[in-house]
Design an enzyme around this catalytic site. Structure first.
Site, mmCIF file in Angstrom:
data_model
loop_
_atom_site.group_PDB
_atom_site.id
_atom_site.type_symbol
_atom_site.label_atom_id
_atom_site.label_comp_id
_atom_site.label_asym_id
_atom_site.label_seq_id
_atom_site.Cartn_x
_atom_site.Cartn_y
_atom_site.Cartn_z
ATOM 1 N N SER A 178 0.192 2.005 3.430
ATOM 2 C CA SER A 178 1.211 1.214 4.127
ATOM 3 C C SER A 178 2.179 2.090 4.906
ATOM 4 O O SER A 178 2.799 1.636 5.865
ATOM 5 C CB SER A 178 1.983 0.335 3.136
ATOM 6 O OG SER A 178 2.551 1.112 2.116
ATOM 7 N N THR A 218 1.698 -1.953 -0.591
ATOM 8 C CA THR A 218 2.955 -2.564 -1.037
ATOM 9 C C THR A 218 4.201 -1.817 -0.574
ATOM 10 O O THR A 218 5.288 -2.392 -0.538
ATOM 11 C CB THR A 218 2.993 -2.668 -2.570
ATOM 12 O OG1 THR A 218 2.895 -1.360 -3.139
ATOM 13 C CG2 THR A 218 1.863 -3.540 -3.078
ATOM 14 N N ASP A 219 4.078 -0.527 -0.239
ATOM 15 C CA ASP A 219 5.276 0.253 0.075
ATOM 16 C C ASP A 219 6.066 -0.311 1.244
ATOM 17 O O ASP A 219 7.293 -0.279 1.244
ATOM 18 C CB ASP A 219 4.904 1.708 0.358
ATOM 19 C CG ASP A 219 4.530 2.468 -0.900
ATOM 20 O OD1 ASP A 219 4.701 1.918 -1.998
ATOM 21 O OD2 ASP A 219 4.066 3.613 -0.775
ATOM 22 N N THR A 277 -3.275 -0.050 -1.550
ATOM 23 C CA THR A 277 -3.760 0.208 -2.905
ATOM 24 C C THR A 277 -4.820 -0.799 -3.336
ATOM 25 O O THR A 277 -5.734 -0.465 -4.100
ATOM 26 C CB THR A 277 -2.587 0.177 -3.905
ATOM 27 O OG1 THR A 277 -1.643 1.185 -3.536
ATOM 28 C CG2 THR A 277 -3.043 0.429 -5.329
#
Length: 329
Positions: free
Chosen positions: A55, A87-88, A13
């Protein structure tokens, strides 16, 4: 003499842009250069984009490339390395890199919850803080750290606790390692010694280790359709302190009897598994007596990666048991 930091990027992101309506964020190769222009502080940054993917699309071969580039950079004189990432799965990448990162220099992982085109984008501040972590004297020897929302977290402890908040990451049970300041970290506690690391890098593909979740009226019947020879290991996201239904136990005993390692984590994000609180059928005591291992403070996703890394290194049962004992709770 200015500090030197190597910036590696796998996208996420932090390097995405939205459509005019403020949605449908997608990778944007131009976002990286715009973001780099926001990082000041007199640090010399050498940027190497490795990929620009979500991710959920990061694979072990990406992380092998990160390790190779990071080691080369540090050996050539870089003070530290920063990796940008979605971030996932950021906590999983950080945990896996920690298994292999064998340099004193910090390897700081960061990302963003809002795309680069958003008016409230958090990427610039997170990237600035990651550079500060990579050059912080107190960060040396601490391994892989996550820089997010003004705090530094240990790779083995951090978890993404919110899918929306800018303060998405928390560390259980100790809290964040430090507050990130301009010239160094303000340590909030002293970390335990790092766990033993693996040589080299992860393989291109890991052994097959699925994660199955326990729950109400869930007896893990899927295992009846997964022949033992097709599994190298299994991780269960157990309820409570690491429990399954009594009806699931014969299926798990079948796998354990075939010498397939079974690791049980807790599906709750805090507290981890136990070894002695309960002794009813399907409890942690019953599972341990059957030969399963408890993940302790590791969530299921990290327990899976640790087991896969151990299996890829051809670790034996005692080595696997010892590796998980570090996280016992």
């Amino acid at each position: 003499m200015s500090a030197k930091v190597t910036l590696l990027s796998l996208g996420g992101t932090i390097f995405m842009s939205q459509d005019p309506a403020g949605g449908r964020a997608r990778p944007d190769d131009g976002a990286g250069q715009r973001l780099l222009a926001t990082v000041g502080g007199g640090v010399e940054i050498d940027s190497h984009p490795l990929a620009n993917v979500s991710s959920s699309d990061v694979r072990p071969h990406h992380l092998a490339a990160v390790l190779a580039q990071a080691r080369t950079a540090v050996d050539a004189g870089a003070d530290g390395v920063v990796l940008t990432h979605g971030t996932d799965t950021l906590e999983e990448t950080a945990f896996l890199l920690e298994r292999y990162w064998d340099r004193e220099a910090p390897l700081a992982v960061t990302g963003a919850m809002r795309p680069a085109s958003d008016l409230g984008a958090d990427g610039p501040a997170n990237l600035r803080d990651a550079v500060r972590v990579a050059t912080a004297p107190s960060a040396r020897g601490l391994g892989v750290l996550i820089a997010f929302d003004g705090h530094a977290h240990l790779a083995d402890r951090v978890t993404k606790a919110s899918s929306r908040s800018l303060s998405a990451f928390v560390s259980d049970p100790s809290g964040p390692l430090a507050i990130i300041e301009q010239d160094d970290l303000r340590l909030l506690h002293h970390p335990l010694p790092r766990a033993a690391r693996f040589p080299g890098a992860p393989p291109d593909r890991f052994p097959a280790v699925p994660v199955l979740a326990a729950g109400l009226d869930e007896d893990l019947a899927l295992l009846d359709h997964l022949p033992p020879e097709q599994l190298k290991g299994l991780v269960i996201a157990g309820v409570g302190m690491g429990h399954v239904s009594p009806a699931a136990m014969p299926r798990l005993r079948r796998l354990l009897g075939a010498e397939i390692p079974v690791v049980v984590a807790s599906r709750t994000w805090s507290g981890g598994t136990s070894t002695h609180h309960y002794a009813y059928p399907g409890s942690e005591v019953d599972l341990l007596e059957a030969g399963a291992l408890m993940a302790g403070l590791l969530p299921a996703a990290k327990a899976r990666l640790l087991l896969q890394s151990l299996l890829a290194a051809e670790a034996g049962p005692e080595q696997i048991r010892e590796a998980f004992s570090v996280y016992a709770s």
